[in-house]
Design an enzyme around this catalytic site. Structure first.
Site, PDB file in Angstrom:
ATOM      1  N   GLY A 170       0.789  -1.218   0.000  1.00 14.84           N
ATOM      2  CA  GLY A 170       0.000   0.000   0.000  1.00 14.84           C
ATOM      3  C   GLY A 170       0.824   1.273   0.000  1.00 14.84           C
ATOM      4  CG  ASP A 171       3.445   4.567   1.773  1.00 15.49           C
ATOM      5  OD1 ASP A 171       3.956   4.919   0.688  1.00 15.49           O
ATOM      6  OD2 ASP A 171       3.539   5.238   2.821  1.00 15.49           O
TER       7      ASP A 171
END
Length: 273
Positions: free
Chosen positions: A199-200
């Site tokens: 996600g990041d």
């Protein structure tokens, strides 16, 4: 960055008793790396005890810490992530505390700051680890991080005024959040290639030791999404260091022809978080 005794005392006073006991005797330092809405502190210096990280969030950030807790517990079955020591949440005022064990190693960002010549080796190690992450069983992952779900979240953030337009990438300097939103629409519909994503997947969130990735941090956005959610973030980060690194990374990951449309969509989407 050390914090004042007053700040630390206020934090301790608001904590549940069990967590106060867990952090007693530590020296606190504010960790400003990353863009989390929660305050992050490194706790160290207690005799014979390992270092810890404490995250504290209020309002929406408290809910995000609960999300991170759930993802840490699920990912721990498969990948090296910080071990959860304690979690607590209070309703009035809404706030949460997440206490985790510090992991060994330095971030990929620190490794490259110390020795930029390691760029190719770091890119290769990131590709190996990302393939491992993306091979996790999608059917077993309970978290929806699809672009459809994130677009709903992004719209809410725009409407609430939470998007920091001053932090946009250089090519979007001067844009408004609404302009980013409209640009995103031009890439839809977007056929997904679903995997379990971090996600990041930024250089600040990946820990390395002796040339290999040994852990990942800040997994609150992890879930099932298009693989380009992760590819776009690391593509941008490596490209800011050396234009030769992103192609090397994706080739080592296993992609021959990068999808520029998907890259741009996910980079635009990231601006809104």
């Amino acid at each position: 960055m050390s914090i004042s005794n007053k700040t630390q005392a206020a934090m301790l006073a608001a904590m549940p008793a069990s967590m106060r006991a867990a952090v007693a005797g530590y020296d606190w330092a504010r960790d400003s790396v990353g863009e989390s809405d929660a305050a992050v502190y490194r706790l160290q210096g207690r005799d014979g005890a390992p270092d810890l990280f404490l995250k504290h969030g209020t309002g929406a950030a408290a809910a995000e810490l609960a999300d991170e807790l759930a993802r840490l517990r699920w990912l721990a079955q498969y990948l090296p992530v910080p071990a959860v020591a304690q979690f607590a949440r209070a309703a009035s005022p809404e706030q949460a505390w997440l206490l985790t064990a510090a992991m060994p190693g330095n971030t990929a960002c620190q490794v490259l700051e110390d020795n930029p010549a390691l760029g190719s080796a770091v890119a290769d190690a990131l590709a190996v680890f990302l393939r491992r992450l993306h091979a996790l069983p999608v059917s077993d992952c309970p978290f929806d991080a699809s672009h459809a779900a994130r677009l709903v979240q992004a719209r809410r953030r725009i409407d609430a005024g939470f998007v920091d337009a001053g932090d946009f990438d250089a090519e979007r300097e001067g844009w408004t959040a609404q302009q980013v939103w409209l640009a995103l629409q031009g890439y839809l519909p977007l056929p997904p290639d679903l995997v379990v994503t971090h996600g990041d997947f930024s250089l600040e969130n990946i820990l390395m030791h002796d040339g290999a990735v040994v852990g990942c941090l800040d997994v609150g956005r992890a879930g099932v999404a298009d693989r380009y959610q992760d590819l776009a973030i690391v593509w941008r980060a490596l490209g800011e260091l050396d234009a030769a690194l992103p192609p090397r990374f994706v080739q080592h990951y296993g992609i021959v022809d990068i999808d520029q449309g998907k890259l741009q969509f996910h980079l635009l989407l990231d601006e809104l978080f």
